[in-house]
Write a protein that holds these residues in place. Structure first.
Motif, PDB file in Angstrom:
ATOM      1  N   PRO A 113       0.839  -1.225   0.000  1.00  6.56           N
ATOM      2  CA  PRO A 113       0.000   0.000   0.000  1.00  6.56           C
ATOM      3  C   PRO A 113       0.855   1.250   0.000  1.00  6.56           C
ATOM      4  O   PRO A 113       1.806   1.381   0.774  1.00  6.56           O
ATOM      5  CB  PRO A 113      -0.819  -0.143   1.287  1.00  6.56           C
ATOM      6  N   GLY A 114       0.583   2.119  -0.916  1.00  5.46           N
ATOM      7  CA  GLY A 114       1.335   3.360  -1.032  1.00  5.46           C
ATOM      8  C   GLY A 114       0.389   4.549  -0.970  1.00  5.46           C
ATOM      9  O   GLY A 114      -0.795   4.445  -0.639  1.00  5.46           O
ATOM     10  N   LYS A 115       0.930   5.698  -1.273  1.00  3.03           N
ATOM     11  CA  LYS A 115       0.147   6.925  -1.273  1.00  3.03           C
ATOM     12  C   LYS A 115      -0.340   7.181  -2.681  1.00  3.03           C
ATOM     13  O   LYS A 115       0.445   7.381  -3.596  1.00  3.03           O
ATOM     14  CB  LYS A 115       1.001   8.093  -0.768  1.00  3.03           C
ATOM     15  N   GLY A 116      -1.642   7.126  -2.852  1.00  2.00           N
ATOM     16  CA  GLY A 116      -2.196   7.321  -4.170  1.00  2.00           C
ATOM     17  C   GLY A 116      -2.070   8.770  -4.635  1.00  2.00           C
ATOM     18  O   GLY A 116      -1.718   9.674  -3.880  1.00  2.00           O
ATOM     19  N   VAL A 117      -2.339   8.953  -5.913  1.00  2.00           N
ATOM     20  CA  VAL A 117      -2.278  10.285  -6.512  1.00  2.00           C
ATOM     21  C   VAL A 117      -3.698  10.851  -6.520  1.00  2.00           C
ATOM     22  O   VAL A 117      -4.591  10.302  -7.172  1.00  2.00           O
ATOM     23  CB  VAL A 117      -1.710  10.215  -7.945  1.00  2.00           C
TER      24      VAL A 117
ATOM     25  N   ASP B  42     -14.957  28.072  -6.557  1.00  2.00           N
ATOM     26  CA  ASP B  42     -15.723  26.841  -6.662  1.00  2.00           C
ATOM     27  C   ASP B  42     -17.212  27.045  -6.468  1.00  2.00           C
ATOM     28  O   ASP B  42     -18.001  26.122  -6.687  1.00  2.00           O
ATOM     29  CB  ASP B  42     -15.225  25.825  -5.613  1.00  2.00           C
ATOM     30  N   VAL B  43     -17.612  28.239  -6.030  1.00  2.00           N
ATOM     31  CA  VAL B  43     -19.032  28.495  -5.766  1.00  2.00           C
ATOM     32  C   VAL B  43     -19.805  28.386  -7.069  1.00  2.00           C
ATOM     33  O   VAL B  43     -19.426  28.980  -8.092  1.00  2.00           O
ATOM     34  CB  VAL B  43     -19.207  29.864  -5.097  1.00  2.00           C
ATOM     35  N   GLY B  44     -20.892  27.631  -7.050  1.00  2.00           N
ATOM     36  CA  GLY B  44     -21.716  27.448  -8.241  1.00  2.00           C
ATOM     37  C   GLY B  44     -21.203  26.373  -9.169  1.00  2.00           C
ATOM     38  O   GLY B  44     -21.823  26.121 -10.202  1.00  2.00           O
ATOM     39  N   SER B  45     -20.084  25.751  -8.819  1.00  2.00           N
ATOM     40  CA  SER B  45     -19.518  24.681  -9.641  1.00  2.00           C
ATOM     41  C   SER B  45     -19.552  23.379  -8.856  1.00  2.00           C
ATOM     42  O   SER B  45     -19.620  23.382  -7.623  1.00  2.00           O
ATOM     43  CB  SER B  45     -18.068  25.002 -10.044  1.00  2.00           C
ATOM     44  N   SER B  46     -19.494  22.265  -9.609  1.00  2.00           N
ATOM     45  CA  SER B  46     -19.347  20.972  -8.943  1.00  2.00           C
ATOM     46  C   SER B  46     -17.876  20.588  -8.969  1.00  2.00           C
ATOM     47  O   SER B  46     -17.128  21.000  -9.858  1.00  2.00           O
ATOM     48  CB  SER B  46     -20.184  19.895  -9.640  1.00  2.00           C
ATOM     49  N   LEU B  47     -17.477  19.822  -7.982  1.00  2.00           N
ATOM     50  CA  LEU B  47     -16.088  19.387  -7.868  1.00  2.00           C
ATOM     51  C   LEU B  47     -15.970  17.929  -8.313  1.00  2.00           C
ATOM     52  O   LEU B  47     -16.923  17.137  -8.176  1.00  2.00           O
ATOM     53  CB  LEU B  47     -15.576  19.531  -6.433  1.00  2.00           C
ATOM     54  N   VAL B  48     -14.798  17.595  -8.836  1.00  2.00           N
ATOM     55  CA  VAL B  48     -14.507  16.233  -9.265  1.00  2.00           C
ATOM     56  C   VAL B  48     -13.271  15.771  -8.487  1.00  2.00           C
ATOM     57  O   VAL B  48     -12.209  16.398  -8.558  1.00  2.00           O
ATOM     58  CB  VAL B  48     -14.223  16.141 -10.778  1.00  2.00           C
ATOM     59  N   PHE B  49     -13.442  14.701  -7.729  1.00  2.00           N
ATOM     60  CA  PHE B  49     -12.298  14.110  -7.004  1.00  2.00           C
ATOM     61  C   PHE B  49     -11.761  12.952  -7.828  1.00  2.00           C
ATOM     62  O   PHE B  49     -12.469  11.986  -8.106  1.00  2.00           O
ATOM     63  CB  PHE B  49     -12.732  13.624  -5.623  1.00  2.00           C
ATOM     64  N   MET B  50     -10.523  13.066  -8.271  1.00  2.00           N
ATOM     65  CA  MET B  50      -9.878  12.020  -9.089  1.00  2.00           C
ATOM     66  C   MET B  50      -8.803  11.348  -8.245  1.00  2.00           C
ATOM     67  O   MET B  50      -7.964  12.027  -7.633  1.00  2.00           O
ATOM     68  CB  MET B  50      -9.248  12.615 -10.345  1.00  2.00           C
ATOM     69  N   TYR B  51      -8.828  10.025  -8.214  1.00  2.00           N
ATOM     70  CA  TYR B  51      -7.867   9.276  -7.384  1.00  2.00           C
ATOM     71  C   TYR B  51      -7.283   8.136  -8.202  1.00  2.00           C
ATOM     72  O   TYR B  51      -8.009   7.367  -8.841  1.00  2.00           O
ATOM     73  CB  TYR B  51      -8.562   8.725  -6.143  1.00  2.00           C
ATOM     74  N   THR B  52      -5.958   8.060  -8.192  1.00  3.46           N
ATOM     75  CA  THR B  52      -5.239   6.972  -8.870  1.00  3.46           C
ATOM     76  C   THR B  52      -4.434   6.216  -7.823  1.00  3.46           C
ATOM     77  O   THR B  52      -3.523   6.785  -7.215  1.00  3.46           O
ATOM     78  CB  THR B  52      -4.284   7.514  -9.941  1.00  3.46           C
ATOM     79  N   PRO B  53      -4.750   4.941  -7.554  1.00  4.24           N
ATOM     80  CA  PRO B  53      -3.986   4.205  -6.536  1.00  4.24           C
ATOM     81  C   PRO B  53      -2.584   3.884  -7.043  1.00  4.24           C
ATOM     82  O   PRO B  53      -2.395   3.515  -8.202  1.00  4.24           O
ATOM     83  CB  PRO B  53      -4.811   2.925  -6.336  1.00  4.24           C
ATOM     84  N   VAL B  54      -1.601   4.017  -6.177  1.00  2.00           N
ATOM     85  CA  VAL B  54      -0.188   3.738  -6.511  1.00  2.00           C
ATOM     86  C   VAL B  54       0.421   2.952  -5.367  1.00  2.00           C
ATOM     87  O   VAL B  54       0.290   3.336  -4.198  1.00  2.00           O
ATOM     88  CB  VAL B  54       0.613   5.049  -6.735  1.00  2.00           C
ATOM     89  N   THR B  55       1.095   1.842  -5.690  1.00  2.00           N
ATOM     90  CA  THR B  55       1.769   1.042  -4.667  1.00  2.00           C
ATOM     91  C   THR B  55       3.135   1.625  -4.365  1.00  2.00           C
ATOM     92  O   THR B  55       3.629   2.516  -5.064  1.00  2.00           O
ATOM     93  CB  THR B  55       1.914  -0.410  -5.134  1.00  2.00           C
ATOM     94  N   GLU B  56       3.753   1.094  -3.297  1.00  2.00           N
ATOM     95  CA  GLU B  56       5.105   1.535  -2.945  1.00  2.00           C
ATOM     96  C   GLU B  56       6.095   1.198  -4.048  1.00  2.00           C
ATOM     97  O   GLU B  56       7.124   1.841  -4.195  1.00  2.00           O
ATOM     98  CB  GLU B  56       5.550   0.871  -1.629  1.00  2.00           C
ATOM     99  N   GLU B  57       5.806   0.150  -4.845  1.00  2.00           N
ATOM    100  CA  GLU B  57       6.703  -0.222  -5.933  1.00  2.00           C
ATOM    101  C   GLU B  57       6.530   0.673  -7.149  1.00  2.00           C
ATOM    102  O   GLU B  57       7.268   0.524  -8.136  1.00  2.00           O
ATOM    103  CB  GLU B  57       6.452  -1.685  -6.346  1.00  2.00           C
ATOM    104  N   GLY B  58       5.571   1.586  -7.117  1.00  2.00           N
ATOM    105  CA  GLY B  58       5.376   2.516  -8.230  1.00  2.00           C
ATOM    106  C   GLY B  58       4.361   2.061  -9.250  1.00  2.00           C
ATOM    107  O   GLY B  58       4.209   2.704 -10.280  1.00  2.00           O
ATOM    108  N   VAL B  59       3.641   0.961  -8.998  1.00  2.00           N
ATOM    109  CA  VAL B  59       2.655   0.466  -9.956  1.00  2.00           C
ATOM    110  C   VAL B  59       1.359   1.265  -9.773  1.00  2.00           C
ATOM    111  O   VAL B  59       0.854   1.406  -8.658  1.00  2.00           O
ATOM    112  CB  VAL B  59       2.397  -1.034  -9.750  1.00  2.00           C
ATOM    113  N   LYS B  60       0.833   1.770 -10.889  1.00  2.00           N
ATOM    114  CA  LYS B  60      -0.375   2.586 -10.853  1.00  2.00           C
ATOM    115  C   LYS B  60      -1.580   1.778 -11.314  1.00  2.00           C
ATOM    116  O   LYS B  60      -1.474   0.956 -12.216  1.00  2.00           O
ATOM    117  CB  LYS B  60      -0.222   3.818 -11.747  1.00  2.00           C
TER     118      LYS B  60
END
Length: 1722
Positions: free
Chosen positions: A638-642, A671-689
């Protein structure tokens, strides 16, 4: 190491043996059939493998005349004494039985020799029936022909780490047991003898070796063969595809005898290495009572104790284990061949350390009572009456031998986690197909051998095709089936077990688990369906519990907290099995659980993936939100995702928010009046995305207006301007208000001094008072927030100030300047001045200045040297009498400070004027900054000359006087140079006296050279003190007792060491003398030594001897260099190519054949007595010559027809060449001179050969062979001839046949052929056999000629041709069988042509059709024998410069639907037909023309989106018909129940965001597909359900409509200019009043005016409300053509509420009731 019965070679015969039933077979056909069946079963379980450490001997051809099997006592034959001693041999078996060691009278182990017993046999009277049944035994009987096992040698001194045990070495042996006694017969090697009527030979195997634990001598035992006449069997040869078969009665009666032939020794290489017992046994821990007829373990004298570790009680009469409880430390327990029947094995529970248990040869029927033994590693239960292997789990059992039982099922098979060897030979269960695969499933990956063979790769592959729960089903009694049916069969088996415990009215349709992967979701599937017959109201709920186990049969352990339908396998679960127990609950009744088992957990792919994504927090400006991702790491660390955040404004694409790259985000005003998009890319400690995932939020709302951090900026000084600032928050800021108030200290309140602006200029009235700044925040919609204020400090009076500041004076180096100025703001007291310099004429602030002085009261200043080239800056600080400082004033000079011309004000030289002395020059420089001034030193003969420059000290102020300056004057010249390169006048200073020379002396003195006799030493010195003259040298010799003596005649700078110096120390002295005879002090060097003797040397080296093969070489060497020690000498052989090979290091060397043609090199190393080696010296000889050729010996061995004769000869004389050989045939044996002159002998001598070897032919039989050999060297030189003659005549060869084979003459016609040899052929016998796919062979009746015609029975079988050679004198040879023919099969199916139906157009379906030939043969083949037709589709692709067809994956049916990517390419369909005999035809194919694109069309068109007016809708469909071009999309509205469509202008994209205007309508999207070339397809439409109001808005609208009258606060644009975009400054507050009758817009009252109505109107047409798609905050109310109002609200939500309320009140004027749209009751 403990050895059972004192032997290490005690054997277990788990391998196939000839059954005892053969001893009672008669010559009838029934007996022969029974013999064939027994042999066939024995072949099926024959052992074929052997361990790597087992010695293997190849088996040669063997002839067996007959065999008799019985249980008899055997005799022991001693070859040394010739006497025969009868001994009792203990009973042996195939289950690990022990062979009793014979006891010798002298107490020692004696050598025993296997004796070969020959028996005579005759042809059986039942030869014909034997001939018919024997081919079926071809494989089994040939491989099990009688052999002799060589006794094993002693192993007492080797392999100590391998423990001995009752099964330490497992050898194959065949055993025939008699019913009447426990004895057995062991086969010895058998040789056939001449036939004797009514007798036959029985052959047995001997496999015995013993090793006494107390001695190392080996014992060999020979057991003679016991003959029996109870059975007569034909002779069988063990060579491949051969055998000696009996012929029919009428032909075989004419045969007179059989040829004798020995049977070579062979030993079966079948061993099992038992688990090690690591305790050396002594008499106190060992009990051996074998064969004592013990009936009870509690018998008197048995002496069982708890100390025993090795107990051997085999061959007794035990039937119960009562009393074995005392053996608590026993490790090896042998209870074989007793009378146990079972159950009753519970007493073994006390034997906790038991490692090996032998229960073979009993009458045991069940193992269910055998307890769990924690250390049991070996168990033998062979030769019992077991029907199954059901028993308790054995955690450490490695070997289970259960051969020769009645096992017919695997039901109840125990959990054996480490089992490696499983043996089930000769059990009924062997008939079960894929028994080996079933065993692999039950045992697991630890199983290495099955039935003493390595696991079959095919069976391993089959085992992998079964579901994971198969092992449990097998254990519970499931009938093993083929792998393709196993999944369904096992599921039905489990359902049958569970059906009585399932909830009533429900059927189980599925119970499975997905393939588990590391750290990935694994879901279980339990599907219950309700029986349609029963009606059940209560809901069925399922409860889950996950378990983990090592194997499918292991005890599964529950996984804590794993009670959901999904489980995430961990890293430590890899290769383990998962089990889920599902408990159905119906109402309040909980039913027994059912289960499912997974395959082993596989390692994860390492690629993480997101399984859940959500955004937590309130979507309000300034409120922190957090994106939360649920990630399956799939084996990665488990690593820190992007993480990143995007902003999506209405009707636009999302854009990345800069800097928002964390999981938390604080929404801003953007951001007022707009919707937000949360984008998440999981990344392992070995660098695999992994793949990125998105989550959209609702629109962000603005916060309430507020202000923080309010402060006043500026100086609180009279006349200064200050500014009030603060941090506004809460959406877009509107017309916020500002106020300035002055503190009134007398009244205690504040007075408003300014409003409406944030800036304020301090006046004289403010001096001494404090000011307050008030900030009232107001947002864009006019909403007012809480005000905030701040107090200032007291306003100060203005400080003093100076003006008109000037610098007066000359701006030159060292000049004085003064600063002046006019001071205002009070009386000047003591103003302060500070001086600076600056490189720039422009003033850039004090930070860019460099201080030249401190702050002083004096206003005058002298310019220092450091200010040259810079501008002078004066800082003037005014000061009042009360000490108040004003703002400093700066003044800068109008030009830079100038400098003076460079010059020197003094120049001098200091120091001592003597050789080696140091002189130093010094001077004074004026004229700006000094640059790189020029320094030069000169030598002068007289004061008036110019002098000579001393270059090595140019540029230096110091000079060390050298020898060249002696007697001369020295001067120093300096030329001053400024840093800008301007030079001044040079100035010279001359020394006051001439330079004097220094006193002579030596700075260093040492002796250089090696302290070795014969080398030269030299003097190395460093002289100082003027010009050196003739210095004096003296050499000294110093002994070890420090006595020093001068060496005569040694007065030079070098000295040669002599023999007299060895052991002494050498030194030298030197008296330095100057050229003017001035003398210096004598210096003595350090001593060198002691002097060592010289190195040893070889003065000369030479060979002694001739360089000819066979001669001896020595050498002569002359040594010097001290006393000679043990010198080294090495002989080398040097080949022509330069390769050097060491031969020896002796003092001499004998030349051999290997040396011929090479040179000999001698390397001599001189060595002194003290071990010192000298230089190596070597010499190389000439090339060694060969000796004269000579034949030393010649012998001709015994000769036989057709057996090549190779003479035994010895040659000498260089490399042997091609000699002359002449073979002679003579009827008489020649001797003496007749033999020497054989070429001139009588006429009966015939030359028969001229080659080195000779193969006798038929003509040579009965004659002697003689050979005349003329030896020759490789260079052609010949020696004297040598003649020899054979000792006996040439013997004839037996009749044999070779190259037996079958030739196909035509379709269905075969001919048997063979090459006969061995005299003239008589009436040989021919036979034909048929071999089926199981390997069974049967004789074909009436097929006794060379020609055979195939019948229907021969299909799918092999044909074999049998050839029995018979010589003309009726001598019969061995039967030879040909290799099997290829399988006899009918004609291969053929396809005349392959055709296609359909068109090569995208979207069309092509179908391949085979055209069958019309001939009758092919029609019959296609109707009867076709099994499968395989298809494969290909697409033509371009690979570089060539075209190739690439297979289309998964396109393996006869039909293919043409796809988009096929356009422009050719397709090919390939067809291969397979018949029932697994034969395949050559591939036939058909090709299409290039695929054309289809008509553009759109399929499965639909509109995605929820049914509310605030949602986004998207059109989705599947396009086909070539590459899509610019397809057209038009959005329309349709009233429910009306066919009319209303176009929505501008909406032609794939997405559409609904609004209030769509309420009550269906949205319709018309999609016109267009290909890239412009071709249009048929338009397709899709529609939504009626659009309804969003529930939250609907609720609010209902509430306001119920009130009947509502007001809204809106903004109105006061500037009515057309096409002008409203801004904050142009908007004013308005009140929108709405009731059931009318609508009006009111301008609110102010301080100077009353409320006024700007627009009023009823809902009668043309009244309507318009929306703006580009701005979700705006709306327009149109009363008529002259009265309309553009209004703005702060959110889309409020706009929708306003519009819906107005339309709700105006519903009576609408064609469609809004109440019906809003579902409001009238």
């Amino acid at each position: 190491m403990e050895v059972l019965s004192g032997q290490s070679g005690e054997v277990i015969s788990e391998s196939p043996q000839i059954p005892a039933e053969l001893a009672h077979i008669d010559s009838s056909s029934e007996g022969m059939k029974r013999f064939a069946e027994i042999e066939k079963s024995r072949v099926a379980v024959g052992s074929k493998g052997s361990p790597a450490n087992a010695p293997v001997r190849k088996r040669g051809p063997r002839n067996v005349s007959g065999s008799t099997l019985g249980a008899k006592k055997s005799g022991l034959t001693s070859s040394s004494s010739g006497s025969i001693t009868s001994i009792s041999v203990a009973r042996g078996n195939n289950s690990g039985g022990l062979v009793e060691k014979p006891l010798m009278s002298d107490g020692r182990t004696k050598n025993c020799i296997n004796s070969t017993v020959r028996k005579k046999g005759s042809l059986s009277s039942a030869a014909e029936s034997s001939r018919r049944s024997l081919p079926e035994l071809r494989r089994g009987s040939l491989s099990s022909s009688p052999t002799k096992h060589s006794a094993r040698a002693s192993i007492s001194g080797t392999r100590k780490s391998v423990p001995a045990s009752p099964m330490g070495q497992t050898l194959r042996k065949s055993i025939a047991s008699d019913v009447s006694g426990p004895e057995f017969s062991i086969k010895s090697s058998v040789k056939t003898a001449s036939p004797v009527s009514s007798s036959s030979s029985s052959s047995r195997k001997v496999a015995s070796s013993s090793l006494d634990s107390s001695c190392s001598s080996s014992t060999r035992r020979t057991i003679s063969k016991i003959s029996s006449s109870s059975a007569r069997l034909p002779s069988i040869s063990s060579t491949s595809r051969t055998g000696s078969l009996s012929s029919s009665k009428d032909k075989i009666s004419t045969l007179s005898g059989r040829r004798k032939g020995p049977i070579p020794e062979t030993r079966d290489p079948h061993f099992i290495v038992l688990p090690q017992v690591e305790i050396k046994a002594g008499d106190d821990v060992r009990l051996d009572l074998r064969g004592h007829r013990i009936r009870n373990l509690n018998a008197n004298g048995l002496k069982l104790s708890s100390n025993l570790e090795f107990v051997y009680l085999r061959d007794n009469l035990l039937s119960t284990l009562e009393g074995v409880e005392i053996l608590t430390r026993v490790k090896v327990l042998d209870l074989s061949f007793n009378e146990f029947k079972g159950p009753g094995f519970e007493p073994l529970e006390n034997c906790k350390v038991l490692q090996q248990l032998y229960l073979a040869g009993n009458q045991i029927t069940s193992m269910a009572s055998v307890p769990q033994l924690p250390n049991l590693e070996f168990l033998s239960v062979a030769q019992n009456k077991l029907k199954s292997l059901a028993m308790a789990s054995q955690p450490r059992l490695q070997v289970l031998a259960a051969s020769k039982n009645r096992i017919s099922t695997l039901k109840g098979f125990p959990y054996l986690p480490v089992l490696e060897h499983l043996r089930l030979e000769e059990n009924p269960i062997l008939k079960m197909p894929h028994l080996e695969a079933a065993s692999i499933l039950l045992v697991g990956s630890t199983l290495k051998k099955f039935n003493d063979r390595d696991l079959s790769l095919e069976e391993l592959a089959i085992a992998k095709r079964y579901p994971a729960h198969t092992a449990l089903c097998i254990r519970d009694g499931w009938e093993f089936s083929r792998p393709e049916h196993a999944a369904e069969s096992t599921f039905h088996f489990l359902v049958e077990q569970w059906k009585d415990h399932l909830p009533p009215g429900f059927l189980l349709k599925e119970a499975s688990i997905d393939q588990p992967l590391e750290e990935d979701s694994c879901c279980c599937h339990f599907t219950f369906v309700q029986d349609s017959v029963m009606s059940i109201d209560q809901p069925l709920t399922l409860k889950y519990q996950w378990f983990l186990g090592e194997r499918a049969l292991s005890n599964f352990v529950p996984i804590p907290d794993a009670t959901d339908k999904i489980y995430w396998p961990k890293h430590e679960d890899i290769k383990k099995f998962l089990k889920v127990e599902c408990t159905p609950i119906l109402g309040e009744t909980e039913y027994p659980p059912i289960y499912a088992i997974s395959s082993p957990v596989l390692p994860g792919s390492g690629i993480p993936k997101v399984v859940g994504l959500e955004v937590q927090g309130e979507l309000v400006e300034g409120s922190t939100i957090r994106g939360c991702a649920e990630v399956a790491w799939c084996g990665g660390t488990p690593g820190k995702g992007v993480a990143s955040w995007l902003r999506r404004k209405w009707n636009s694409s999302p854009t990345v928010i800069a800097g928002a790259e964390g999981e938390e985000y604080l929404p801003t005003i953007d951001d007022v009046g707009s919707s937000l998009v949360f984008m998440y890319t999981p990344v392992t400690e070995e660098g695999v995305k992994g793949d990125p995932h998105y989550k959209y939020t609702d629109f962000v709302k603005a916060a309430s207006p507020s202000v923080s951090n309010v402060q006043i900026i500026g100086d609180f000084i009279e006349g200064s301007t200050i500014k009030g600032v603060g941090h506004y928050f809460g959406g877009r800021e509107g017309p916020s208000r500002f106020e300035w108030l002055r503190e009134n200290k007398d009244a205690g309140d504040f007075l408003l001094v300014s409003a409406g602006t944030s800036e304020y200029t301090l006046t004289k009235e403010d001096v001494g008072q404090r000011l307050a700044f008030v900030y009232i925040p107001i947002n864009f919609e006019g909403k007012e927030g809480k005000s905030s204020s701040v107090m200032s400090a007291a306003v100060k009076q203005a400080p003093p100030k100076v003006t008109n500041v000037k610098i007066i004076g000359d701006l030159r180096e060292n000049s004085k300047v003064t600063v002046t100025g006019i001071v205002t703001g009070g009386n000047e007291a003591s103003s302060r001045v500070q001086w600076f310099k600056s490189s720039s004429s422009a003033f850039d602030g004090e930070s860019s200045l460099e201080a030249l002085s401190t702050s002083k009261i004096a206003k005058a200043f002298r310019i220092p040297l450091g200010a040259i080239g810079c501008y002078i800056v004066a800082k003037f600080i005014p000061m009042t009498p009360d000490g108040v400082f004003g703002e400093p004033a700066y003044v800068i000079s109008d030009r830079a400070v100038e400098t003076l011309h460079p010059s020197l004000n003094f120049l001098s030289i200091t120091g001592d004027y003597i050789e080696g002395g140091m002189l130093t020059a010094s001077y004074g420089y004026v004229g700006g900054h000094e640059g790189k001034s020029i320094y030069n030193w000169y030598l002068h003969e007289v004061e008036t000359d110019f002098g000579s420059l001393i270059p090595e000290v140019s540029g230096l102020l110091h000079y060390r006087i050298s020898k060249d300056a002696i007697g001369k004057l020295i001067s120093f010249q300096c030329t001053p140079i400024r840093d800008d390169g301007i030079a001044g006048a040079p100035r010279t200073c001359t020394g006051r006296e001439r330079v004097r020379p220094g006193s002579p002396r030596l700075l260093s003195l040492q002796v250089v050279g090696d302290a070795v006799e014969g080398t030269s030493l030299s003097v190395e010195k460093n002289y100082w003190g003027g010009e050196e003259g003739d210095s004096v040298y003296r050499w000294f010799r110093t002994s070890s007792d420090c006595t020093q003596s001068e060496i005569r005649d040694a007065t030079t700078t070098s000295y040669m060491l002599s023999f007299d110096d060895i052991g002494f120390f050498i030194s030298v002295s030197c008296e330095p003398i100057r050229s003017d005879w001035a003398r210096g002090p004598i210096v003595l060097s350090e001593q060198m030594g002691p002097i060592l003797p010289g190195p040893p040397m070889c003065r000369s080296l030479e060979f002694l001897g001739l360089m000819i093969e066979g001669q001896r070489l020595s050498f002569n060497a002359v040594y010097s260099g001290g006393e000679q020690g043990d010198c080294m000498y090495e002989w080398f052989r040097v080949t022509n190519c330069g390769v050097k090979e060491k031969i020896s290091n002796l003092e001499f060397m004998d030349l051999t054949l290997v040396d011929v043609g090479s040179c000999i090199e001698l390397v001599y190393t001189p060595i002194r007595k003290d071990g010192i080696k000298g230089s190596i010296k070597s010499i190389v000889s000439d090339v060694v010559s060969p000796a004269a050729p000579e034949g030393m010996d010649l012998l001709i061995p015994d000769c036989c027809e057709d057996r090549e004769v190779a003479p035994q000869k010895t040659y000498f004389g260089g490399q042997e060449g091609i000699g002359e050989y002449i073979w002679y045939r003579t009827k008489n044996k020649l001797e003496g001179s007749a033999l020497l002159n054989i070429s001139n002998s009588c006429e009966d001598v015939v030359i028969c050969g001229t080659e080195p070897t000779y193969k006798p032919s038929l003509e040579d039989v009965g004659a002697y062979l003689a050979l005349c050999w003329v030896p020759a060297r490789a260079d052609g030189k010949q020696g004297k001839p040598l003649t020899s003659i054979s000792s006996s005549p040439v013997s004839p060869a037996p009749p044999i046949v070779s190259n037996v084979h079958v030739e196909k003459l035509s379709s269905g016609i075969y001919s048997g052929e063979g090459e006969y040899f061995g005299g003239h052929e008589g009436e040989s016998l021919f036979s034909w056999y048929r071999e089926n796919k199981e390997g069974a062979i049967e004789l074909i009746d009436a097929a006794d000629s060379k020609i055979y015609k195939v019948s229907d029975s021969d299909y799918n079988c092999h044909l074999l041709f049998g050839y029995t050679p018979v010589r003309s004198d009726s001598v019969v040879g061995e039967l030879r069988l040909s290799d099997p023919t290829d399988i006899i099969l009918p004609e291969l199916p053929a396809v005349e042509v392959l055709a296609l139906t359909g068109k090569a157009v995208e979207g069309d379906i092509l179908t391949a059709v085979e055209v069958i030939p019309k001939c009758e043969t092919q029609q019959q083949v296609w109707s009867k024998y076709i099994k499968d037709i395989k298809y494969q589709w290909f697409r033509l692709s371009e690979m570089g410069d060539r075209l190739s067809y690439d297979p289309l994956p998964a396109q393996c049916s006869c039909s293919y639907k043409v796809r988009l990517e096929d356009i422009g390419c050719q397709l090919k369909c390939e067809c291969i037909v397979t018949d029932v005999f697994e034969r395949s035809t050559e591939a036939v194919f058909v090709e299409t023309p290039p695929v054309l694109p289809g008509v553009p069309r759109i399929d499965k068109l639909e509109i995605e989106g929820r049914g509310f007016h605030t949602n986004l809708y998207a059109v989705r469909g599947i396009y086909s018909g070539g590459k899509e071009g610019k397809s057209r999309i038009q959005w329309l509205r349709s009233m429910t129940g009306s066919p009319d469509l209303i176009s929505i202008p501008g909406e032609t994209g794939r997405t559409y965001e609904a609004n209030v205007d769509d309420v009550g309508y269906r949205l319709v999207a018309i999609y016109t597909p267009v290909r890239e070339d412009g071709v249009e397809g048929q338009p397709i439409s899709a529609s939504t359900e009626s659009i309804t109001v969003e529930p939250a808005i609907l609720k609010e609208v209902k509430q306001k409509l119920d009130l009947g009258s509502v007001k809204f606060e809106v903004l109105c644009d006061k500037d009515r200019t057309p096409k002008k975009i409203p801004t904050v400054g142009s908007l004013e507050r308005r009140i929108l009043e709405i009731n059931r009758k009318r609508v009006k817009v009111v301008k609110p009252a102010s301080k100077t005016s009353f409320p006024t109505t700007e627009i009023r109107g009823s809902y009668a047409p043309p009244f309507h409300v318009e929306l703006f798609r580009s701005d979700q905050h705006r709306l327009r109310i149109v009363v008529d053509s002259e009265n309309e109002a553009d209004l703005m609200v702060h959110s889309r939500h409020l706009r929708d509420v306003v519009v819906l309320v107005i339309r709700g009140f105006a519903q009576r004027f609408n064609s469609t009731s809004l109440n019906s749209l809003l579902k409001i009751e009238t």
